[in-house]
Design an enzyme around this catalytic site. Sequence first.
Site, PDB file in Angstrom:
ATOM      1  N   SER B 125      92.907 -61.435  52.480  1.00  0.00           N
ATOM      2  CA  SER B 125      93.507 -60.737  52.145  1.00  0.00           C
ATOM      3  C   SER B 125      92.106 -61.112  51.325  1.00  0.00           C
ATOM      4  O   SER B 125      90.977 -60.813  51.389  1.00  0.00           O
ATOM      5  CB  SER B 125      94.735 -61.084  52.013  1.00  0.00           C
ATOM      6  OG  SER B 125      95.019 -59.408  51.277  1.00  0.00           O
ATOM      7  N   ARG B 195     106.917 -54.959  45.247  1.00  0.00           N
ATOM      8  CA  ARG B 195     107.100 -56.214  46.135  1.00  0.00           C
ATOM      9  C   ARG B 195     107.357 -55.584  47.171  1.00  0.00           C
ATOM     10  O   ARG B 195     106.864 -55.379  48.375  1.00  0.00           O
ATOM     11  CB  ARG B 195     108.050 -56.827  45.763  1.00  0.00           C
ATOM     12  CG  ARG B 195     107.627 -58.435  46.279  1.00  0.00           C
ATOM     13  CD  ARG B 195     106.488 -58.721  46.885  1.00  0.00           C
ATOM     14  NE  ARG B 195     106.187 -60.256  47.198  1.00  0.00           N
ATOM     15  CZ  ARG B 195     105.048 -61.019  47.935  1.00  0.00           C
ATOM     16  NH1 ARG B 195     103.921 -60.209  48.203  1.00  0.00           N
ATOM     17  NH2 ARG B 195     105.676 -61.734  48.481  1.00  0.00           N
ATOM     18  N   ASP B 291      97.294 -57.174  62.512  1.00  0.00           N
ATOM     19  CA  ASP B 291      97.421 -56.914  60.860  1.00  0.00           C
ATOM     20  C   ASP B 291      97.373 -55.335  60.913  1.00  0.00           C
ATOM     21  O   ASP B 291      95.919 -54.713  61.070  1.00  0.00           O
ATOM     22  CB  ASP B 291      96.650 -57.405  60.567  1.00  0.00           C
ATOM     23  CG  ASP B 291      96.428 -57.097  58.899  1.00  0.00           C
ATOM     24  OD1 ASP B 291      97.155 -56.575  58.653  1.00  0.00           O
ATOM     25  OD2 ASP B 291      95.314 -58.179  58.648  1.00  0.00           O
ATOM     26  N   HIS B 324      99.521 -58.980  58.740  1.00  0.00           N
ATOM     27  CA  HIS B 324      98.787 -59.331  57.973  1.00  0.00           C
ATOM     28  C   HIS B 324      99.281 -60.869  58.128  1.00  0.00           C
ATOM     29  O   HIS B 324      98.130 -61.432  57.206  1.00  0.00           O
ATOM     30  CB  HIS B 324      98.699 -58.176  56.913  1.00  0.00           C
ATOM     31  CG  HIS B 324      97.976 -58.722  55.680  1.00  0.00           C
ATOM     32  ND1 HIS B 324      96.479 -59.418  55.638  1.00  0.00           N
ATOM     33  CD2 HIS B 324      98.226 -59.408  54.745  1.00  0.00           C
ATOM     34  CE1 HIS B 324      96.070 -59.175  55.064  1.00  0.00           C
ATOM     35  NE2 HIS B 324      97.134 -59.334  53.966  1.00  0.00           N
ATOM     36  N   ASP B 325      99.872 -61.489  57.243  1.00  0.00           N
ATOM     37  CA  ASP B 325     100.898 -62.377  56.906  1.00  0.00           C
ATOM     38  C   ASP B 325     100.917 -63.620  57.770  1.00  0.00           C
ATOM     39  O   ASP B 325     100.792 -64.340  57.368  1.00  0.00           O
ATOM     40  CB  ASP B 325     101.994 -62.435  56.806  1.00  0.00           C
ATOM     41  CG  ASP B 325     102.093 -61.963  55.218  1.00  0.00           C
ATOM     42  OD1 ASP B 325     101.350 -61.892  54.521  1.00  0.00           O
ATOM     43  OD2 ASP B 325     103.456 -61.638  54.708  1.00  0.00           O
TER      44      ASP B 325
END
Lengths: 358, 358
Positions: B125, B195, B291, B324-325
Site C-alpha cells: 500500500s 477509519r 484488491d 487489499h489487506d
Amino acid sequence: MLDSVEIAYETWGEMSPRKDNVVIICHALTGDQFVASDNPITGRPAWWPRMVGPGKPIDTDRFFVVATNVLGGCMGSTGPASIRSNGSVWGAEFPHITIADMVRAQIALIDQLGVEDVFLALGGSIGGMQVLQWTVQARNRVFAAIPIASAGRQSAQNIGFYEVGRQAIMADPNWREGAYLAEGRRPDRGLAVARMAAHITYVSEAALKRKFDRRLQDRQSVGFGFDADFQIESYLRHQGQSFVDRFDANSYLYITRAMDYFDLAADHGGVLANAFRGLSTRFCVFSFSSDWHYTPEESRDLVRALNAAGCETSYVSIETDKGHDAFLLEEPDFEAAVTGFVDAAAEARGLPPRMPRS
Amino acid sequence: MLDSVEIAYETWGEMSPRKDNVVIICHALTGDQFVASDNPITGRPAWWPRMVGPGKPIDTDRFFVVATNVLGGCMGSTGPASIRSNGSVWGAEFPHITIADMVRAQIALIDQLGVEDVFLALGGSIGGMQVLQWTVQARNRVFAAIPIASAGRQSAQNIGFYEVGRQAIMADPNWREGAYLAEGRRPDRGLAVARMAAHITYVSEAALKRKFDRRLQDRQSVGFGFDADFQIESYLRHQGQSFVDRFDANSYLYITRAMDYFDLAADHGGVLANAFRGLSTRFCVFSFSSDWHYTPEESRDLVRALNAAGCETSYVSIETDKGHDAFLLEEPDFEAAVTGFVDAAAEARGLPPRMPRS
C-alpha cells in the site's frame, strides 16, 4: 406507528378510460417525485427527462405516469421532518419504515386513483427494490416491471457504506439525537460527508479517472494543504454541500436503513425465487457493467431467481464505464432497450402503439 | 519547515560485517515500526509476523531488518502530535510532507547506520509507494524491491475516499482546526468515521459477503433502529472505535495527503518509466486479484513502466478474495512467492543461503 400518511406525487400524461396505461416510477435514495418536470421546491431540474416525456422511452403521450415521493422522504411525503399529531417534529422518533411500507403507500395511492392494474413499474437502485416489492406485494397487479441497477437484497458492502454515512450524520453534534429541526439546527457537515462517501460508490473508478484523474482545481501545482487541490476533491465537496440544501438528514438515515433491511429472499423462506413464483408480471432486468454499488452479478442473481420462478424475464447488461449512476445519464443502448421492452409490453397489453413523431 | 526530525525505528536480526544484508520494511497508512514484535505503546501484536521473523520469508536469522515509523506518524517519529521548538504541539501547523520526505528520513537513518546499499526494500500500500520512492531516490542503493498492492500514483478514487475521511475528521468540532491536543480534546468520532470508510476499501465485496453477508449481531431479528443490527455494522464500528485509541487524527490527515500527492510519473516528466530508467534494482511487483483499493491494473501499469525502463522485473498476481489487506493475512502463495524472490536475490547478492530449519 403512523396513524395516517401523506404521499406527495406528480403525474404526467392522461389516464386512459380503461385505466390500463399507468406507469409507476420509483425514485432512488436521494431522488424525488419530480421525474419529468422541474422541482419547484428546490429549483432543481427534472431528474429523468431523458427517459420520461413526450416521445421518450416512457412516452407521456401514451402513458399516465405517476411518481411519488417515498414514505420517509423529505419532498412532501410523511417523513421524519413531518409534524406529528402532538405538534412536534417526528425526528428520530419517526417509526422505522421498510421498502414494503413505501410500496404499501404507493399501492394505496393507486387504489385511490381507482386503478386496478399497473401497466409498468420501473426504477433504479432503491427504486428497483421498490419495483421488485411492487410485483410481489401488488400481486399480479403489475403487468411489466423494470428493476434497474438493483438487487433482491442489500449487500454487506452496501450496508457498510450506508452505515458510514449514518455514523457521519449521527456524529455531527448538530444532529441532536435527531431532534435538530426542533432546535433550529441541521447536521449539515455530517450529511455532506455521508453524501460524499455514497457518491463515490455511484461512479466507477474508470469514470473518475476519465472525468478527473489527478487534475488540479484552479491551480498549477498542489498547494500542500487541506484545501481542494484536486478536481475530484472539489467535485465531492460540491456534491456534499449542495446535497444538504435539499435533503433532510433524518430522511437519509431512515431511507438507507430501509434499504439495509430489504431482503426479498429472507421474506420468502430464504429462497428469492419463492418471492416471484406464480407471477404473471413480465420482467426486464437492467445492470451496468461498471456498477460496483449494485453489481451485474447481483442483477444476474435476480434473473436466476426470476427464471427459477418461471417468470417471463429479459436481462439487459449495458456496457458502460459510467457506473451505478449510468441509468441517470446518457446511455443510448439503455434507452433503446427500455423502449423496446416497453413497446412490446404495451402491444401485449393491447395498448395503442407509439405515435410516429415528425 | 522542520529543523530536525526524530525517526522511531525497530530492528531485528544482525547486520552482517559487510552491511550487505539490510532489509527496509515500509509500513502502510495505519501501520508502525512494530513489524515483527509487539507494540509496547499500544499493546497490539506485531503486524507482519507471518512475513518477518526467524525462518520466515524475511528471515531475521539472515537479514538485518529495519522498520521506521514514517515521518508524520504518531508512533514516535516526528509528526503533527510532536512538540515544536516553541514548546507547543505542531497540530495543523505541521508542514506538509510527501512520500519522498518519508523516504528521505529513512535514507538518513541508513546513512547514520553506515549502510551503503540496502539489500531489499518492501512494503504494501503506501509502504509500496515508499519502496518505489526508495529505488528512485536512493538511486542504485537498493538491490531488490518488492512493492505490494501499490501504485505509481494515487488514483482519483483513492484521493476521493481519503478526502471523505479528512472531511469527517475536520467536521468534528473537537478537531479545533487541528489544535485539539493543546486543548485536551480529540476528534474521535470523525476519525472513527474516516477509519470506517477506509476500511471498507481494504476488503473485497466477496470477502465481506463471506465473512458477514447479512448476518445479524447478537440478535434473532432486525431491531428497526440505528443500533448495529448487522455484523458488518458492528465490525466497522469496532474498527473505527479501536482505531482512535491508537492513532492521531492529524497524522491521518497528513499521511493521507502525502499519498494523494504521490505521482512518480509527474515527478519525471509525466512518464512513469522515466523514474526507473537506468536502475539496477531488481523488482518483484505483487497485486491481489480482488484488491479494488490499489488494483491489479495499477500494478500492471507499474510493471509496464518498469519493463519500458528496462528494469529486471517480476510480477506476481495472487488470486484471492481477501482484497487489499491480503498482504497482511494468510496467503500461502504470496508468502511462497516472496520467499522465492528474496532467496534468489540473496543468492545473486552473494549472501549466505537460507539455513535449513529442523
